[in-house]
Design an enzyme around this catalytic site. Structure first.
Site: not given
Ligand code: NAD
Length: 312
Positions: A231, A260, A286
């Site tokens: 994000r 964005e 995105h």
């Molecule tokens: P997830 O919940 O499976 O994984 C997130 C990971 O981040 C977890 O392992 C958590 O422990 C870790 N985390 C939390 N806080 C942290 C910190 N301070 N430092 C380091 N690690 C930390 O989520 P996911 O399915 O892997 O998705 C991750 C992110 O990707 C979503 O939250 C979303 O913001 C983003 N996303 C972007 C798109 C896109 O189109 N670009 C699409 C889907 C998701």
């Protein structure tokens, strides 16, 4: 019952709803003011991550029982106020992980091989000069994953197929959990100093806002590449732009930028400090989850939850 769909989501969703006799209105990206006008009689709002659903929209949604978010993040919604109003929030966390992970690999390849500036030079300037674009191979490089959840783990799996070493910064996972998914857990400073390329995959929260800051970039390798797939705001874009200008960073990839949401907030200037650099950066609007396959997966996950909630 009425459903309001305000983004390009899987056709499976309106098909399922209509097959159950639900009245479906589709108004893609209506803008905030129009959304407030048409949301009044909707039982369910089907959306992705735009626009931000604030108090004023929730107040206009007098009949709303559910917001179905066809993506992972829900932080664009005022969750406390929605809860107070008894509105259920559902999402589809696993539907797009592979799509986002493949786009992360795409950016690592583009930035390591300078394909975007090469394309611009050939097609814009009509120059055919291979020596301007000597890049690096992924094989043998160390990829640092910030956040090792669904997406981070899939990126690691793909990166290992390219012959990369995969290290992890994720304070919420143990070394054993990381190792089981093929990643070596490190503390932040060691991680920053070790990675050749870094990709970011975690939610935006008060804790992760500005998580990769000026100080963090200073600790990276000279010429490191950073890709934000999470994000806008997690990677400090001022710091990334300075890093590119000074040569500290060899490339910056972004599928998300802090600004964005600007157009939907009534500010039509889309801006990132990266736009002021002529460095090696690759930005997409995105589109991480924008594949036919991801949208179909998400459609199935959302349909199941809507049908269960409304007893369709
Ligand atoms: P997830 O919940 O499976 O994984 C997130 C990971 O981040 C977890 O392992 C958590 O422990 C870790 N985390 C939390 N806080 C942290 C910190 N301070 N430092 C380091 N690690 C930390 O989520 P996911 O399915 O892997 O998705 C991750 C992110 O990707 C979503 O939250 C979303 O913001 C983003 N996303 C972007 C798109 C896109 O189109 N670009 C699409 C889907 C998701």
């Amino acid at each position: 019952m009425k459903a309001l769909i305000i983004d390009n989501v899987s056709k499976k969703i309106p098909e399922m709803l209509r097959s159950k006799g639900v009245d479906v209105e589709i108004a893609v990206m209506p803008g905030v003011e129009r959304l407030k006008e048409i949301i009044g009689d909707a039982d369910v709002l089907v959306m992705r991550v735009l626009p931000s659903i604030d108090r004023s929209i929730l107040d206009a949604a007098t009949n709303l029982k559910m917001i179905a978010v066809c993506s992972v993040g829900t932080t664009h919604i005022d969750l406390d106020y929605a809860r107070e109003k008894g509105i259920a929030i559902i999402n589809a966390p696993a539907g797009s992980s592979n799509a986002v992970a493949e786009l992360a690999m795409c950016k690592l390849l583009e930035l390591n091989r300078h394909t975007i500036p090469a394309h611009v030079e050939v097609s814009g300037d009509r120059i055919w000069e291979k020596n301007h674009f000597v890049g690096h191979e992924l094989r043998g490089q160390t990829l640092g994953l910030v956040g090792f959840g669904r997406i981070g783990r899939r990126v690691a799996e793909l990166a290992r197929a390219f012959g990369m070493r995969t290290i992890v910064y994720d304070p919420y996972m143990t070394a054993e959990q990381c190792a089981a998914a093929g990643g070596e857990k490190m503390e932040k400073d060691e991680f920053l100093a070790t990675a050749d390329c870094i990709t970011i995959h975690l939610p935006l929260t008060p804790e992760t806002d500005n998580l990769i800051s000026f100080d963090d970039i200073a600790k990276m390798h000279q010429g490191a590449i950073v890709v934000n797939m999470s994000r806008g705001g997690v990677l400090n874009e001022e710091a990334a732009a300075e890093g590119l200008k000074s040569g500290k960073l060899g490339g910056v990839g972004m599928d998300v930028i802090k600004g964005e949401l600007a157009d939907l907030a009534g500010n039509d200037v889309l801006y990132s400090p990266l736009f002021d650099t002529d460095g090696n950066y690759a930005v997409t609007p995105h589109i991480g989850a924008c594949t036919v396959e991801a949208q179909e997966n998400i459609g199935d996950i959302i349909n199941e939850q809507i049908a269960a909630f409304f007893h369709l």
